[in-house]
Design a protein around this motif. Structure first.
Motif, mmCIF file in Angstrom:
data_model
loop_
_atom_site.group_PDB
_atom_site.id
_atom_site.type_symbol
_atom_site.label_atom_id
_atom_site.label_comp_id
_atom_site.label_asym_id
_atom_site.label_seq_id
_atom_site.Cartn_x
_atom_site.Cartn_y
_atom_site.Cartn_z
ATOM 1 N N LYS A 671 48.404 -0.880 10.565
ATOM 2 C CA LYS A 671 47.934 0.424 11.021
ATOM 3 C C LYS A 671 48.995 1.450 10.652
ATOM 4 N N LEU A 672 48.602 2.433 9.858
ATOM 5 C CA LEU A 672 49.565 3.373 9.300
ATOM 6 C C LEU A 672 49.560 4.696 10.040
ATOM 7 N N SER A 673 50.550 5.506 9.720
ATOM 8 C CA SER A 673 50.710 6.786 10.389
ATOM 9 C C SER A 673 49.639 7.786 9.976
ATOM 10 N N TYR A 674 49.267 8.639 10.917
ATOM 11 C CA TYR A 674 48.342 9.736 10.627
ATOM 12 C C TYR A 674 49.083 11.009 10.237
ATOM 13 N N ARG A 675 50.378 10.905 10.029
ATOM 14 C CA ARG A 675 51.140 12.125 9.783
ATOM 15 C C ARG A 675 50.615 12.869 8.557
ATOM 16 N N ASN A 676 50.553 14.187 8.684
ATOM 17 C CA ASN A 676 50.147 15.074 7.593
ATOM 18 C C ASN A 676 48.786 14.680 7.022
ATOM 19 N N ARG A 854 50.328 21.669 5.207
ATOM 20 C CA ARG A 854 50.566 21.097 6.537
ATOM 21 C C ARG A 854 52.040 20.807 6.748
ATOM 22 N N ALA A 855 52.697 20.276 5.707
ATOM 23 C CA ALA A 855 54.110 19.937 5.828
ATOM 24 C C ALA A 855 54.974 21.177 6.044
#
Length: 921
Positions: A671-676, A854-855
C-alpha cells in the motif's frame, strides 16, 4: 507517390523561405501552395495543404530523463566530443528523414536531441582500457517512432566509435526481418539479402542513395531474409573482423540463435583471441559494444526464482534461458552499454536492481538512466483514442464500437480445432466500415496510401485460416453486390453502408472537425475501393505477406487476419479499423496488441475499434495507468530523482494483472503513499443499498459541519460561487466520514479505508490537519430532488458520461469525476495566478503539471475533499441502472506533497520501492 513527396518537400522549402521574410504563417502557406501546384500537374491542393499543415503545426512534449547524478564512475562526455567528430552516419540519416521520409523538422530536431542525451549517458568508446557497464531504458509510445530513435542512436554510436551493435529484434522471423530491412536502409545503406566478403558489392539502398552520399563501410552477419538470422556456421565462413570496422547484428530473441551468437564471440571470432581469461568467463577488451533491446519487456525479463528457501536473495540462481543468454553475451565485453526500448515498461520495473550471479552478471535493471520520449502532437495513442484529456464528458468512447462474443464464431474459450461457421453481424459491419474509411480517404485526396484492417480474434493458426476464408467470401459477396446491384433495396449493401455513414461516420467527423463529402460522392468511389481490397492471412503457416514496400506507388488496401504475429512489433500501415476479441489480462500484453495507435493524419475520425465492453474497459484502464506512469517519470525527473530512488509504481486492477505473474518475481504488493495525488471515485457498484448508504452517510456528514461559509469564495477569489464550502474542517472529521463511506472494491486506489488510514498517519505527523470541504452545486434547478445535507438550494447534480460500458463485475465507471480545475477550488487568487503561470511555463502533460503545482503551492497541512451529487437520470454512465430514486454520491480528495510517504493504497511495486519504504519507515 514520388511526385507528391517531392511536391511536399518543395512546399515546405518554399514555406520556410517565405517565413524567413517575415511573412505571416497563413500568407506564407498560401504562397507556398500557389508556387508548388504549377510545378506538379494533377496535384490535389487540399491534400498538399493538409500535409503541409500537419508538418508546420506539429509540436512535441519535452523528454524526461532520470539519471544517477551521484554516479562518480560516469563523466558526461558526448557534447564535448560531438564537435570533434564527423557525424557522417548521423548526418546522412538526418538527410534521409528529411528528404526521403519527409519528416517534420521539429520531429527530426527532437530525435536529434533525445539521442544526444541517451548517448551522453553511455561512455566514450574511444578511451582504451576503460571498462564500463551502462544500462538504461527508453520508454516510448506504441507505434510512435521507437525504432527511429534507436536507429538514430545506432548511427551516432557508430560515428562516435562504437564498434559492435547488436539489436535484439522481437521473437518472430517477420519482426526481425522487418527491423533488418529498416536498418539496411537507414544505417547500412545496402541490401543484405546475400552476405558478402565485400559489402561494396551489395545493392545500395536508403541512405546511400542520397545525392552526394557514398558508401560507408559497416559489416553485418545477418540479412533481411526471413531465414537471415545469425548462423554460426555461415559467420565462420565470412572473413570479417568485429572490433576493427563497425559491425551490426540484428537477431531475434530465440535461445538457439542467441547461443550461436554467444559461441561465436567467445569461441569462433577473432575477438575470442583477444578475450581475457581473468574473469569467470571470457571477456573481450577494447571493443565497445552497444546492445539495443527492442521490446525490452518481452522475453528479456528473467522469470525464474531469485530467492532461496530462507527468503534471501540467492547468489547462484539460474535465470530463464533467453534472459541468461542475453546477459552472457552482454558480459562477454568489457566496454558495454545496454539500452532497452519499450512502450510498456510494466515488466521492466520489476527487475531486481541488485540480483546477479558470477556466470550471468547482473539483472538488466536500468541502473543508470530511464528516459521517457516526447510525444508529437500528431501522434494518436491510448490517451487520444480514449479521449482521456477531454473536458467534454460526451462521446469519450467515440472511436470504440462495443461488440459481443458469438459462440458460433470464436468463443472466449476455444481450441485449435474450432471451426467458425459464419461471420457475426458485428464483423460484417466492421468490414463495411473499413470500405467506407478507405473510400472517404480517397475522396480526401489520400489515394495512393496504405489502408489496413486488423482482425485479431484467436491465437490458433488453423482458426485464423477459417476466419480468413469466411472474410474472403464476405468480400467477394460485397464486391458483386455493389458492382451488379441487388434486388432488395432495403437490405442492400449500399443501404447498409449509407446507414453506417450517416449514423456513425458523419457525426464523428463533425465532432473531430474533419471534412464530410456528400453521400453521392461516396457511392461513386465504392466500386474502385472494394476492387482494390485484398484479404491476407498473416501467420507462420500462411504465405501471405504485408508487402507495403512493393505497393508504395499505388497504396495497399488490405484486411489482415492474424494472431501473435500481428500483436507486437509488426506495423500495420494506415490502420483504420480493428476487430479485436483476443483477451489478455496483462497490461503489457494487452497494450502491445493494440496496433491501432500511431499517426493518423487527416483520418482519425475514420478509425474504429470493434471490441468487447470488457476489453475496451481494460484498455482504457491501461491507458490511465500508462499516463500515470509517464507522469511519475516526468515528475521524478523534475525533482532530480535517480533510477534507484524511483520506486516505479503501477496501478493494480482487480481482474487484470500488471504483467505475467512470472515477470513479477521481485514485485511485491504493498500500500503506497497518496502524497501529491488526486484520488476520486470513478467506479461505482451497481447496488441501490450502497447508493442509499452513501447518501445517508454524506447527508449526516454535511449536517454536522453546520452552516456553509457563504463568504469563502468572495474572500478567496473576490467573486461569488454557487458551490458550498466549509473551510478549516478537522482531519478527524474527514477520517470519520471515510470510515463510513463505502467505495467499490474493484477500485483499490480510491479505497475509503486506505484513504482514512493514510490521513490518520499523516495527522500523527502534523499534516492533513486542516481540510476544505466542498459540495459541488450544479445541474438542473430542481431543489425538491436533492435533500442532501439540508442544503435548500442544492441542484440535481453533475452529469457524467464515462465509458458507457457496463462490465462483467457489476460496476459502472466514469472517465473522471473531477473537472480539471476543481482541484484548485480552495486556492486563493494569488495561488490561481501562480497556477496559470506554471501551466504556461511547463510543456509537460496535465498529470505532470498538476503534480508540480501541488508540490509547490499546497500546504502539507491542508487537504481538499470535494463531494459530487450525481444526477443519474442525465448521466449516460448510469443508463439502465436502477437507483430507486436514490442519488449516487461521488467523492474526490486532493493531497499535497509530504515528507512522510506512509503506506495507504494497494499497488504492485518493485524491490527498489520496497527497500526505500523500509529505509523511511
Amino acid at each position: 507517390m514520388t511526385n507528391f513527396n517531392d511536391a511536399r518537400t518543395m512546399g515546405l522549402l518554399l514555406y520556410k523561405s517565405f517565413e524567413t521574410q517575415n511573412i505571416n504563417s497563413e500568407d506564407a502557406l498560401k504562397q507556398a501552395i500557389d508556387r508548388t501546384l504549377p510545378m506538379y500537374p494533377g496535384l490535389e491542393e487540399e491534400r498538399l495543404r493538409a500535409s503541409l499543415l500537419e508538418s508546420i503545426n506539429i509540436s512535441l512534449d519535452e523528454d524526461a530523463l532520470l539519471t544517477n547524478e551521484n554516479d562518480m564512475e560516469h563523466v558526461p562526455w558526448y557534447y564535448e566530443q560531438k564537435g570533434k567528430q564527423d557525424l557522417k552516419f548521423w548526418r546522412r540519416y538526418e538527410r534521409y528523414l528529411n528528404e526521403k521520409k519527409h519528416w517534420p523538422q521539429k520531429v527530426i530536431q527532437s530525435l536529434d536531441e533525445t539521442t544526444d542525451r541517451i548517448l551522453d549517458q553511455l561512455e566514450d568508446p574511444k578511451i582504451k582500457g576503460n571498462k564500463y557497464d551502462r544500462r538504461g531504458i527508453v520508454v516510448g509510445h506504441v507505434q510512435s517512432g521507437k525504432t527511429a530513435n534507436f536507429t538514430g542512436l545506432i548511427n551516432k554510436a557508430i560515428d562516435m566509435g562504437y564498434k559492435l551493435v547488436i539489436v535484439l529484434a522481437g521473437m518472430h522471423n517477420s519482426l526481425r526481418s522487418q527491423t533488418q530491412m529498416r536498418l539496411d536502409e537507414e544505417v547500412l545503406g545496402y541490401e543484405t539479402s546475400i552476405l558478402s566478403q565485400n559489402p561494396n558489392n551489395n545493392k545500395l539502398i536508403g541512405v546511400s542513395t542520397l545525392p552526394g552520399e557514398g558508401f560507408l563501410r559497416i559489416n553485418t552477419l545477418t540479412t533481411r531474409d526471413d531465414s537471415g538470422d545469425f548462423s554460426r556456421s555461415i559467420a565462420r565462413k565470412v572473413n570479417v573482423q568485429p572490433g576493427v570496422e563497425p559491425f551490426l547484428l540484428v537477431v531475434k530473441k530465440n535461445a538457439s540463435v542467441l547461443q550461436n551468437v554467444l559461441n561465436y564471440f567467445r569461441n569462433d571470432s577473432l575477438l575470442a583471441r583477444m578475450a581475457s581469461e581473468d574473469a569467470p568467463h571470457k571477456t573481450v577488451p577494447d571493443v565497445p559494444m552497444l546492445l539495443i533491446d527492442d521490446e525490452a519487456d518481452q522475453a528479456s525479463i528473467n522469470t525464474s526464482e531469485l530467492y532461496d528457501e530462507d527468503g534471501q536473495l540467492s547468489d547462484d540462481y539460474n535465470p530463464t534461458k533467453i534472459n541468461g543468454l542475453i546477459r552472457e553475451i552482454y558480459n562477454t565485453f568489457e566496454q558495454k552499454a545496454y539500452v532497452g526500448y519499450t512502450a510498456t515498461p510494466f515488466a521492466n520495473i520489476f527487475v531486481h536492481n541488485t540480483a546477479g550471479t558470477d556466470k550471468y552478471g547482473s539483472e538488466l535493471f536500468p541502473k543508470d538512466f530511464i528516459m521517457s520520449l516526447p510525444k508529437p502532437s500528431n501522434y494518436t495513442g491510448p490517451s487520444e483514442f480514449f479521449r482521456l484529456n477531454e473536458d467534454d464528458e460526451e462521446d469519450n468512447m467515440l472511436l470504440i464500437e462495443p461488440i459481443l462474443y458469438h459462440e458460433n464464431f470464436v468463443p472466449l474459450k476455444h481450441k485449435k480445432d474450432h471451426i467458425p461457421v459464419a461471420l457475426p453481424d458485428s464483423l460484417k459491419k466492421a468490414i463495411l466500415t473499413f470500405v467506407l474509411s478507405t473510400t472517404i480517404r480517397r475522396l480526401r485526396g489520400q489515394r495512393k496510401v496504405h489502408n489496413s484492417m486488423l482482425i485479431h480474434v484467436t491465437r490458433f493458426k488453423d482458426v485464423q485460416h477459417h476466419v480468413a476464408e469466411l472474410v474472403k467470401e464476405e468480400m467477394y459477396t460485397i464486391k458483386n453486390r455493389i458492382r451488379y446491384g441487388e434486388s432488395s433495396e432495403s437490405t442492400s449493401i449500399v443501404q447498409q453502408l449509407k446507414e453506417i455513414f450517416f449514423d456513425d461516420i458523419v457525426p464523428t467527423s463533425e465532432k473531430l472537425k474533419e471534412p464530410i463529402h456528400p453521400w453521392d460522392d461516396v457511392v461513386s468511389e465504392l466500386i474502385p475501393t472494394v476492387e482494390s481490397i485484398i484479404v491476407n492471412e498473416i501467420n507462420g503457416s500462411s504465405g501471405d505477406i504485408l508487402d507495403y514496400k512493393d505497393n508504395e506507388s499505388t497504396g495497399l488496401n488490405v484486411i489482415a487476419i492474424g494472431g501473435d504475429k500481428l500483436s507486437r512489433g509488426l506495423t500495420l500501415e494506415g490502420l483504420t479499423v480493428s476487430y479485436y476479441l483476443r483477451a489478455s489480462k496483462m497490461y503489457d500484453t494487452l497494450m502491445q496488441m493494440g496496433r491501432w495507435f500511431g499517426y493518423r493524419p487527416g483520418y482519425l475520425d475514420l478509425c474504429r475499434i470493434f471490441t468487447t465492453s470488457d476489453l475496451a474497459s481494460w484498455f482504457r484502464h491501461i491507458a490511465v495507468a500508462t499516463e500515470e506512469l509517464r507522469a511519475e517519470i516526468d515528475y521524478m525527473a523534475s525533482i532530480r530523482a535517480t533510477p534507484a530512488e524511483f520506486g516505479l509504481r503501477v496501478q493494480t486492477h482487480p481482474t487484470m494483472l500488471v504483467t505475467s505473474q512470472l515477470k513479477m518475481r521481485s514485485g511485491q504488493r504493498q500500500k503506497l503513499s497518496y502524497r501529491n495525488t488526486v484520488s476520486e471515485t470513478t467506479v461505482f457498484d451497481i447496488d441501490t443499498d450502497k447508493f442509499a448508504h452513501n447518501f445517508s452517510v454524506t447527508d449526516r456528514f454535511i449536517k454536522q459541519l453546520r452552516a456553509p461559509d457563504k463568504e469563502f469564495w468572495q474572500v478567496q477569489r473576490g467573486g461569488s460561487s454557487h458551490h458550498y464550502f466549509w473551510p478549516n474542517v478537522k482531519g478527524e472529521s474527514v477520517t470519520e466520514f471515510l470510515s463510513q463511506y463505502k467505495t467499490a472494491p474493484s477500485a483499490p486506489r480510491a479505497n475509503s479505508l486506505f484513504l482514512k488510514k493514510y490521513i490518520e498517519k499523516q495527522l500523527v505527523n502534523g499534516e492533513l490537519t486542516d481540510w476544505t470541504v466542498c459540495v459541488i452545486n450544479t445541474g438542473e434547478e430542481d431543489h425538491q430532488y436533492n435533500k442532501l445535507g439540508g442544503l435548500r438550494e442544492l441542484r440535481k447534480g453533475i452529469s457524467r458520461t464515462g465509458t458507457n460500458l457496463q462490465s462483467f463485475d457489476k460496476t459502472i465507471s466514469v472517465k473522471r469525476l473531477m473537472s480539471a480545475d476543481h482541484e484548485f477550488l480552495d486556492f486563493n487568487k494569488d495561488q490561481i495566478d501562480q497556477v496559470k503561470l506554471l501551466n504556461d511555463e511547463d510543456k509537460g502533460n496535465y498529470q505532470t503539471k498538476a503534480q508540480k503545482i501541488r508540490a509547490k503551492l499546497r500546504d502539507p497541512k491542508k487537504g481538499l475533499l470535494v463531494i459530487y451529487p450525481i444526477d443519474a437520470e442525465r448521466s449516460d454512465s448510469f443508463t439502465n441502472v436502477e437507483t430507486n430514486g436514490i442519488q449516487p454520491i461521488g467523492i474526490a480528495l486532493v493531497f499535497p506533497e509530504t515528507n512522510y510517504p506512509e503506506v495507504a493504497v494497494d499497488y504492485v511495486v518493485n524491490n527498489v520501492y520496497s527497500e526505500l519504504e523500509e529505509q523511511n519507515a
